[in-house]
Design an enzyme around this catalytic site. Structure first.
Site, PDB file in Angstrom:
ATOM      1  N   ASP A 183       3.720   2.189 -12.321  1.00 34.61           N
ATOM      2  CA  ASP A 183       4.413   0.872 -12.725  1.00 34.61           C
ATOM      3  C   ASP A 183       4.014   0.363 -14.186  1.00 34.61           C
ATOM      4  OD1 ASP A 183       6.207  -0.483 -10.816  1.00 34.61           O
ATOM      5  OD2 ASP A 183       4.724   0.436  -9.608  1.00 34.61           O
ATOM      6  N   ARG A 211      17.920  -3.722  -4.790  1.00 31.04           N
ATOM      7  CA  ARG A 211      16.969  -3.808  -3.626  1.00 31.04           C
ATOM      8  C   ARG A 211      16.112  -4.859  -3.961  1.00 31.04           C
ATOM      9  NH1 ARG A 211      16.243   0.601  -6.733  1.00 31.04           N
ATOM     10  NH2 ARG A 211      14.135   1.152  -7.427  1.00 31.04           N
ATOM     11  N   CYS A 219      -3.028  -8.816   6.016  1.00 30.73           N
ATOM     12  CA  CYS A 219      -3.189  -7.480   6.138  1.00 30.73           C
ATOM     13  C   CYS A 219      -4.296  -7.299   7.487  1.00 30.73           C
ATOM     14  CB  CYS A 219      -3.526  -6.696   5.049  1.00 30.73           C
ATOM     15  SG  CYS A 219      -2.304  -6.725   3.624  1.00 30.73           S
ATOM     16  N   CYS A 235      -5.623  -3.151  -3.849  1.00 29.53           N
ATOM     17  CA  CYS A 235      -4.527  -3.833  -3.539  1.00 29.53           C
ATOM     18  C   CYS A 235      -3.834  -4.401  -5.075  1.00 29.53           C
ATOM     19  CB  CYS A 235      -4.720  -4.982  -2.679  1.00 29.53           C
ATOM     20  SG  CYS A 235      -3.018  -5.717  -2.362  1.00 29.53           S
ATOM     21  N   ASP A 242      -2.681   0.557 -10.241  1.00 26.73           N
ATOM     22  CA  ASP A 242      -2.306  -0.425 -11.229  1.00 26.73           C
ATOM     23  C   ASP A 242      -3.434  -1.098 -11.670  1.00 26.73           C
ATOM     24  OD1 ASP A 242       0.534  -0.167 -10.720  1.00 26.73           O
ATOM     25  OD2 ASP A 242       0.331  -1.251  -8.920  1.00 26.73           O
ATOM     26  N   ARG A 282      -1.302  -6.150  -4.976  1.00 25.37           N
ATOM     27  CA  ARG A 282      -0.454  -7.732  -4.911  1.00 25.37           C
ATOM     28  C   ARG A 282      -1.582  -8.592  -4.677  1.00 25.37           C
ATOM     29  NH1 ARG A 282       3.771  -6.220  -1.910  1.00 25.37           N
ATOM     30  NH2 ARG A 282       4.771  -5.763  -3.647  1.00 25.37           N
ATOM     31  N   LYS A 307       9.004   0.948 -12.576  1.00 22.87           N
ATOM     32  CA  LYS A 307       8.324   2.137 -11.906  1.00 22.87           C
ATOM     33  C   LYS A 307       9.010   3.477 -12.980  1.00 22.87           C
ATOM     34  CE  LYS A 307       7.796   2.466  -7.220  1.00 22.87           C
ATOM     35  NZ  LYS A 307       7.792   1.096  -7.436  1.00 22.87           N
ATOM     36  N   CYS A 319      -7.436  -3.622   1.434  1.00 21.26           N
ATOM     37  CA  CYS A 319      -7.818  -2.413   0.476  1.00 21.26           C
ATOM     38  C   CYS A 319      -8.270  -2.898  -0.967  1.00 21.26           C
ATOM     39  CB  CYS A 319      -6.589  -1.394   0.428  1.00 21.26           C
ATOM     40  SG  CYS A 319      -5.574  -1.498   1.674  1.00 21.26           S
ATOM     41  N   ARG A 347      13.532  -7.105  -8.733  1.00 21.77           N
ATOM     42  CA  ARG A 347      13.310  -6.351  -9.864  1.00 21.77           C
ATOM     43  C   ARG A 347      14.453  -5.213 -10.231  1.00 21.77           C
ATOM     44  NH1 ARG A 347      13.432  -4.338 -13.960  1.00 21.77           N
ATOM     45  NH2 ARG A 347      11.829  -3.434 -15.502  1.00 21.77           N
ATOM     46  N   TYR A 348      14.962  -4.685  -9.207  1.00 16.70           N
ATOM     47  CA  TYR A 348      15.742  -3.727  -9.443  1.00 16.70           C
ATOM     48  C   TYR A 348      17.071  -4.291  -8.522  1.00 16.70           C
ATOM     49  CZ  TYR A 348      11.604  -1.192 -10.110  1.00 16.70           C
ATOM     50  OH  TYR A 348      10.236  -0.736 -10.561  1.00 16.70           O
TER      51      TYR A 348
HETATM   52  S1  SF4 Z   1      -2.770  -2.335  -0.421  1.00 20.24           S
HETATM   53 FE1  SF4 Z   1      -2.601  -4.404  -0.306  1.00 20.24          FE
HETATM   54  S2  SF4 Z   1      -0.929  -5.260   0.788  1.00 20.24           S
HETATM   55 FE2  SF4 Z   1      -1.093  -2.990   1.296  1.00 20.24          FE
HETATM   56  S3  SF4 Z   1      -2.301  -3.175   3.308  1.00 20.24           S
HETATM   57 FE3  SF4 Z   1      -3.721  -2.782   1.592  1.00 20.24          FE
HETATM   58  S4  SF4 Z   1      -4.378  -4.799   1.135  1.00 20.24           S
HETATM   59 FE4  SF4 Z   1      -2.358  -5.029   2.320  1.00 20.24          FE
END
Ligand code: SF4
Length: 366
Positions: free
Chosen positions: A326, A112, A121, A128, A289, A130, A333, A125, A108-109
């Site tokens: 974002d 990087r 993971c 999350c 987000d 993504r 960002k 979380c 995207r940038y």
């Molecule tokens: S925020 Fe998403 S990618 Fe990051 S550790 Fe938690 S579940 Fe995994």
């Protein structure tokens, strides 16, 4: 707290045991928590949810009965995740799939790229960003996709930084990480590697001397940790963070502002001071987000700005994470700072400071 007696004392310091014994089902969670009706109901809609997973270590930090415990809200799903939302609910809020020239690369940038090395993971979380990739059964990057990614980076000499992300890169084996880092650092224009990880927070026993020595071998490697709340900083996670720093690996922390979890200046300040004592720089404070299933955890932008304004006047620059958002649908960002600037007239600029003191700044006479 959760039920630490469920941990087997002689095995809890083994990260592979933590991974194997992760909580994944309603019955696993019931061994640690007195679940509310709402939390139980979420498990009944499992097929509509972002996967559920937590290490016994991280679960043991959460409160057994208090549904408002910050850590519990991060790891235990709520029925609100499957309800219809009133505002935004996007599967890929950053439009990463539009900036995905080859598998596993997000570009995207200009200088990087993100390299998604695994979708796995140790803890999923609930907020999350993504969810379009994480926990979707895509596993560790294949040899073929890694070669395609390397080839892409090699052909784009403007790429100076490669950010290993996912999923969580530190869930890979030492050998795999060594192999990936060696290959990436072999590209002449790549100046540094960043690793984004929640492992020091949710499975700190993974951070061994062997691991940090591998990272040091491929220096410069920057570690982007992800602590959201002071309660996540334990003796074990402190040791993990210090091990990185002691081996010359800079550690910067990224947090997400989350409703009823850490959405106060005091909560952010307390976390920042604890991180600084461990030589970790509080770096970003992200606006949550608008990702699917996260509406109930979002903080209004006005509130985030007021938190930042309060911090501005009362914490040192070192302790101050940058509030950042974002722009949905791939706008990138943007940093958000309090409205100190009040406008200008004929080369005179008007300001009001964090505590209301006003002043002007005059441009030089041309
Ligand atoms: S925020 Fe998403 S990618 Fe990051 S550790 Fe938690 S579940 Fe995994």
């Amino acid at each position: 707290m959760g039920n630490p007696t469920k941990l087997e004392p002689n095995k809890q310091l083994d990260w592979k045991w933590q991974s194997r014994k992760s909580l994944r089902s309603l019955s696993d969670f019931e061994q640690y928590f007195d679940l509310s009706v709402d939390e139980k109901k979420a498990f009944a809609y499992n097929q509509d949810l972002f996967q559920v997973r937590a290490t016994p270590y991280y679960a043991s930090l959460a409160h057994k009965t208090d549904i408002n415990c910050p850590i519990r809200q991060i790891l235990v799903p709520q029925f609100k995740e499957v309800e219809a939302y009133k505002t935004q609910s996007l599967k890929d809020p950053l439009a990463e799939r539009q900036n995905n020239p080859v598998p596993r690369i997000i570009h995207r940038y200009k200088d990087r790229v993100l390299l998604l090395v695994t979708d796995f993971c140790s803890v999923y979380c609930r907020y999350c960003t993504r969810k379009h990739f994480t926990a979707t059964g895509q596993a560790v990057i294949s040899k073929k996709d890694f070669h395609l990614a390397l080839d892409y980076i090699y052909k784009h000499s403007e790429i100076k930084e490669v950010i290993l992300s996912g999923g969580d890169p530190l869930t890979l084996s030492d050998e795999k990480l060594d192999e990936l880092l060696y290959a990436i650092k072999g590209i002449p224009h790549v100046e540094l590697i960043r690793i984004g990880t929640r492992v020091p927070t949710v499975m700190p026993m993974r951070v061994t001397e062997k691991l940090v020595k591998i990272l040091r071998k491929h220096k410069p490697v920057f570690l982007m940790s992800h602590f959201n709340h002071r309660k996540e900083i334990t003796d074990l996670s402190s040791q993990a963070l210090e091990l990185f720093v002691d081996h010359g690996i800079p550690v910067m922390n990224q947090m997400v502002l989350l409703k009823n979890i850490n959405d106060s200046a005091d909560a952010v300040y307390e976390l920042s001071r604890a991180l600084l004592r461990l030589r970790v720089k509080p770096y970003y404070m992200f606006q949550c987000d608008p990702v699917v299933g996260t509406e109930h955890l979002k903080v209004s932008l006005e509130k985030s700005k007021s938190i930042q304004r309060e911090l501005w006047g009362h914490s040192s620059g070192l302790a101050m994470p940058n509030l950042s958002l974002d722009i949905p649908d791939g706008g990138g960002k943007v940093g958000i700072v309090p409205d100190f600037y009040q406008g200008s007239e004929a080369g005179t600029h008007f300001f009001v400071g964090f505590d209301g003191v006003k002043g002007v700044y005059k441009d030089p006479v041309e």
